[in-house]
Design an enzyme around this catalytic site. Structure first.
Site, PDB file in Angstrom:
ATOM      1  N   SER A 134     -56.940  26.862  97.049  1.00  0.00           N
ATOM      2  CA  SER A 134     -56.212  25.720  96.933  1.00  0.00           C
ATOM      3  C   SER A 134     -56.906  25.166  95.512  1.00  0.00           C
ATOM      4  O   SER A 134     -57.001  25.652  94.571  1.00  0.00           O
ATOM      5  CB  SER A 134     -56.129  25.030  98.096  1.00  0.00           C
ATOM      6  OG  SER A 134     -55.377  23.995  98.066  1.00  0.00           O
ATOM      7  N   TYR A 148     -47.023  20.928  91.877  1.00  0.00           N
ATOM      8  CA  TYR A 148     -48.238  21.636  92.051  1.00  0.00           C
ATOM      9  C   TYR A 148     -48.987  21.063  93.322  1.00  0.00           C
ATOM     10  O   TYR A 148     -49.299  21.948  94.388  1.00  0.00           O
ATOM     11  CB  TYR A 148     -49.178  21.526  90.970  1.00  0.00           C
ATOM     12  CG  TYR A 148     -50.378  22.180  91.164  1.00  0.00           C
ATOM     13  CD1 TYR A 148     -50.298  23.801  91.285  1.00  0.00           C
ATOM     14  CD2 TYR A 148     -51.473  21.679  91.276  1.00  0.00           C
ATOM     15  CE1 TYR A 148     -51.701  24.226  91.314  1.00  0.00           C
ATOM     16  CE2 TYR A 148     -52.887  22.294  91.583  1.00  0.00           C
ATOM     17  CZ  TYR A 148     -53.141  23.571  91.554  1.00  0.00           C
ATOM     18  OH  TYR A 148     -54.298  24.229  91.787  1.00  0.00           O
ATOM     19  N   LYS A 152     -49.961  22.937  97.092  1.00  0.00           N
ATOM     20  CA  LYS A 152     -51.394  22.913  97.610  1.00  0.00           C
ATOM     21  C   LYS A 152     -51.473  21.992  98.704  1.00  0.00           C
ATOM     22  O   LYS A 152     -52.197  22.537  99.891  1.00  0.00           O
ATOM     23  CB  LYS A 152     -52.203  22.602  96.400  1.00  0.00           C
ATOM     24  CG  LYS A 152     -52.311  23.340  95.258  1.00  0.00           C
ATOM     25  CD  LYS A 152     -52.563  24.741  95.717  1.00  0.00           C
ATOM     26  CE  LYS A 152     -52.861  25.690  94.444  1.00  0.00           C
ATOM     27  NZ  LYS A 152     -53.166  27.071  94.919  1.00  0.00           N
TER      28      LYS A 152
END
Length: 277
Positions: A134, A148, A152
């Site tokens: 991650s 993004y 994550k």
């Protein structure tokens, strides 16, 4: 005792460094790439212990086939490392629909399907370790990086739930949260939205300085980070999270402390919505 690893995205960054170190110590790596030429050097040096396959992480049937063939060919896979992914920078308004859909399909859905595909085999063999790469961006959010962070934050929630489901089968799950590192993720493979002048001078464009390699380089050493990830598979029980990088840890702790402080101000508000018996 040598192990067999299945690692996605081994052509650069953490994936390449992990693979290089594991092969050097005699382990077997099944690696996935989009371009075999990028790992030809490792293929030539380790022809019997490096099995590299083309894989598009947005193709679920292909993920399932690669996993099935890896277990059938090698008999067992001790460790799955979900590493493939990329960064996408730009304000939410600047991103195209295609960019939004592709990063979700790659970073989030692809990782989920890799884990789901491997679980029946790991459960049957009675052991295994899943490592999800991650980012401290799975806990800390910055402007200009919304999608993004969405992937994550999402994969961390998935893995935290799955870890509880598979613990009875002797399968451990670890979420690795690296800070900034000197890999192609930051200096080469990052993708940018079509920037709008309306956001010039906005915090959403602060990432431009970070992506400029002429500025201060990222503090993380990919080689040392890879070593810590490899060492983690011998820790029992599996650590649920590993933060790599002092700056990443300090930022994560500060963010979580602020979040907790905010939650603690809401005691009366939360209670006000309960039934009054």
């Amino acid at each position: 005792m040598n192990k067999t690893w299945l690692i996605t995205g081994v052509s650069s960054g953490f994936g390449y460094e992990l693979t290089r170190q594991l092969l050097a110590k005699g382990d077997t790596v099944v690696g996935t790439v989009r371009n075999k030429a990028k790992v030809a050097d490792l293929g030539e040096k380790y022809p019997t212990t490096f099995d590299y396959q083309i894989l598009d992480m947005t193709d679920t049937p292909a993920i399932q086939q690669v996993v099935k063939e890896a277990f059938e060919k090698h008999g067992k896979i001790d460790v799955i490392i979900n590493n493939a992914g990329y960064g996408l920078f730009g304000a939410a308004e600047e991103l195209s629909d295609e960019q939004v859909e592709h990063i979700i399909a790659t970073n989030l859905t692809g990782s989920i399907q890799m884990i789901r595909s491997a679980l029946p085999f790991l459960r049957k063999q009675g052991h295994g370790r899943i490592i999800q790469i991650s980012s401290y961006g799975g806990q800390v959010a910055f402007p200009g990086n919304s999608m993004y962070h969405a992937t994550k934050f999402g994969i961390e929630g998935f893995c935290e739930s799955v870890a509880q489901e598979v613990a009875p089968f002797n399968i451990g799950v670890t979420i690795v949260e690296p800070g900034g590192a000197r890999t192609e993720f930051r200096y080469g493979s990052a993708q940018l939205a079509e920037l709008m002048p309306e956001y010039d001078g906005n915090p959403a464009h602060s990432f431009l300085a970070m992506l400029d390699s002429s500025n201060v380089l990222a503090p993380g050493d990919p080689s040392e980070m890879a070593k810590r990830i490899i060492e983690s598979v011998d820790i029992t029980p599996a650590p649920l999270r590993m933060v790599l990088g002092s700056q990443a840890l300090a930022s994560t702790i500060a963010t979580l402390e602020n979040r907790l402080a905010d939650f603690r101000t809401q005691t009366e508000l939360a209670a006000s919505t309960d039934y009054k018996e």
